[in-house]
Design an enzyme around this catalytic site. Sequence first.
Site, PDB file in Angstrom:
ATOM      1  N   ASP A   1       9.169   2.997   0.301  1.00  0.00           N
ATOM      2  CA  ASP A   1       8.285   3.677   0.772  1.00  0.00           C
ATOM      3  C   ASP A   1       8.348   2.980   2.418  1.00  0.00           C
ATOM      4  OD1 ASP A   1       5.836   4.504   2.214  1.00  0.00           O
ATOM      5  OD2 ASP A   1       4.289   3.778   0.659  1.00  0.00           O
TER       6      ASP A   1
ATOM      7  N   TYR B   1       0.893  -1.214  -0.016  1.00  0.00           N
ATOM      8  CA  TYR B   1       0.015   0.040   0.124  1.00  0.00           C
ATOM      9  C   TYR B   1       0.828   1.136   0.025  1.00  0.00           C
ATOM     10  CZ  TYR B   1      -3.756   3.405   1.628  1.00  0.00           C
ATOM     11  OH  TYR B   1      -4.459   4.355   1.683  1.00  0.00           O
TER      12      TYR B   1
ATOM     13  N   LYS C   1       3.578   8.963   9.500  1.00  0.00           N
ATOM     14  CA  LYS C   1       3.441   8.370  10.866  1.00  0.00           C
ATOM     15  C   LYS C   1       4.477   8.639  11.927  1.00  0.00           C
ATOM     16  CE  LYS C   1       1.449   4.392   8.646  1.00  0.00           C
ATOM     17  NZ  LYS C   1       0.011   4.680   8.402  1.00  0.00           N
TER      18      LYS C   1
HETATM   19  N1  PMP Z   1       2.740   4.137   2.381  1.00  0.00           N
HETATM   20  C1  PMP Z   1       2.506   3.131   3.238  1.00  0.00           C
HETATM   21  C2  PMP Z   1       3.645   1.992   3.456  1.00  0.00           C
HETATM   22  C3  PMP Z   1       1.347   3.341   4.301  1.00  0.00           C
HETATM   23  O1  PMP Z   1       1.356   2.133   5.299  1.00  0.00           O
HETATM   24  C4  PMP Z   1       0.635   4.494   4.389  1.00  0.00           C
HETATM   25  C5  PMP Z   1      -0.515   4.291   5.113  1.00  0.00           C
HETATM   26  N2  PMP Z   1      -0.934   3.153   5.912  1.00  0.00           N
HETATM   27  C6  PMP Z   1       0.761   5.355   3.334  1.00  0.00           C
HETATM   28  C7  PMP Z   1       1.797   5.166   2.387  1.00  0.00           C
HETATM   29  C8  PMP Z   1      -0.180   6.305   3.360  1.00  0.00           C
HETATM   30  O2  PMP Z   1       0.068   7.300   4.447  1.00  0.00           O
HETATM   31  P1  PMP Z   1      -1.206   8.118   4.789  1.00  0.00           P
HETATM   32  O3  PMP Z   1      -2.378   7.403   5.335  1.00  0.00           O
HETATM   33  O4  PMP Z   1      -0.506   8.929   5.969  1.00  0.00           O
HETATM   34  O5  PMP Z   1      -1.845   8.885   3.807  1.00  0.00           O
END
Ligand code: PMP
Length: 345
Positions: free
Chosen positions: A155, A60, A183
Amino acid sequence: MTYGAPCAAEVELAERVVAAYPAVEQARFVSSGTEAVMSAIRVARAFTGRDLIVKFAGCYHGHADHLLVAAGSGLATFGRPSSAGVPEAFTACTRVLPLDDEAAVAELFGREGARIAAVIIEPVPANHGLLPQRRAFLAALRALTHQHGALLIFDEVISGFRLGRGGAADRLGIAPDLATFGKVIGGGMPVGAFGGARVIMSRLAPDGDTYQAGTLSGNPVAMTAGLATLDLLSRESGWERLENRGAELEQLLAPVLAEARFPVHLVRVGSLFWLSFHADGAPRTAAPLTADETARFAALFHALLDRGIYLPPSAYEACFLSLAHGSAELTQLAQALREALATIA
Ligand code: PMP
C-alpha cells in the site's frame, strides 16, 4: 468533467505509473486510496481463489470495513481497536499481525497458508507514527507469500511517488504483486490507483470476472492534475530535492531534540518524518504512548501552534515535507521547536 469512459490523460498517467514502477504492468484509476485498496484486495482474492487477508497492526489501508482492524490513523489517536458499525462477520477473513515479527508471519502461514489470498502492508508504515521496517522483514513477507501462493500488496498510498519515482518498492528493492497509490498521484485531486502484473489485473471486468468500476474514476480533470504533478516532480528534480530537504531537517532538529529534557526522537524516511515521544526509544511496531507521553505531545503541539507551526494534531500522525518547504521554513521549525520544548516540564 467526467465521461464515465476512459480518456487520453488516463492512458497517459497509467503509462507513467507503469514506467515508474516495474511491478505494475497494468494500472487502473479510482477516486481514493480506500477504493484502490478495496479493489486490489478483491482482485487478489479472485486471482488466488482464497479469502484471507493478512494486515499489520498500526497500518491503515482506508476505511473499508474488512480493513478497519488495528488500523492506526484516527483510530490510534482515540485508542480504539476498530470502528463502530463494522460487524464482526465483515472482519472474519482478516488476520492481524504485529509489524517487525517474521516468526509470527511464518507461524500464521504454517497454520492457514493455503487460505491466505494476500498480505497487505504499508512498506513504510506511516499511520501509527512512522515505523520504518527492517528490509529483512519485508523480504520475509516476499518469500513467504511466494512460497505459499499468496500475493504481496504494497500500500503505497503515502509512499508512492513521494519517496521517489518508484516508491518504497524501488527504495527497498522488493517487488510486490500489487501496489496501491493515492495522494501524490492525484496532485490534490481525488485520485487513487492500483496495479500489478498483467496476469492478475486481467481478471478485472470487463476482460475478466472480477467487477470493479467507478463513475468518476479516471476523469480527465483528476488525471490531468496527476500528470502535471508527476511532470513537475520530474522536471524540478522533486524527489531529489525532497530527500535533501529531509536530510537538512534532520541536521537542524538533531541538536534541538538532544537538548530536550525528556526523550523525543526524530524518525525520518525521505520527506516523511515523525517525532516519537516514546520514553524507551522510537518503536518499530504500533506501540501505544503512555498518558504522560501523550500529554507531552499535546503540550508541544500547543506551544508550537503559539509559535506559528501547525503539526498534525495527533502524536501518531507522521509529518510530510513538500517542495514548498524551503530552508527558511525548516529553520523556523527548528527555532520554534527549541523554544517550545523548553516550555515543557
Ligand atoms: N492507505 C494508506 C497507506 C493511507 O495512508 C490512506 C489514507 N491516509 C489510505 C490508504 C486511504 O486513502 P484515502 O483517504 O484516499 O481513502
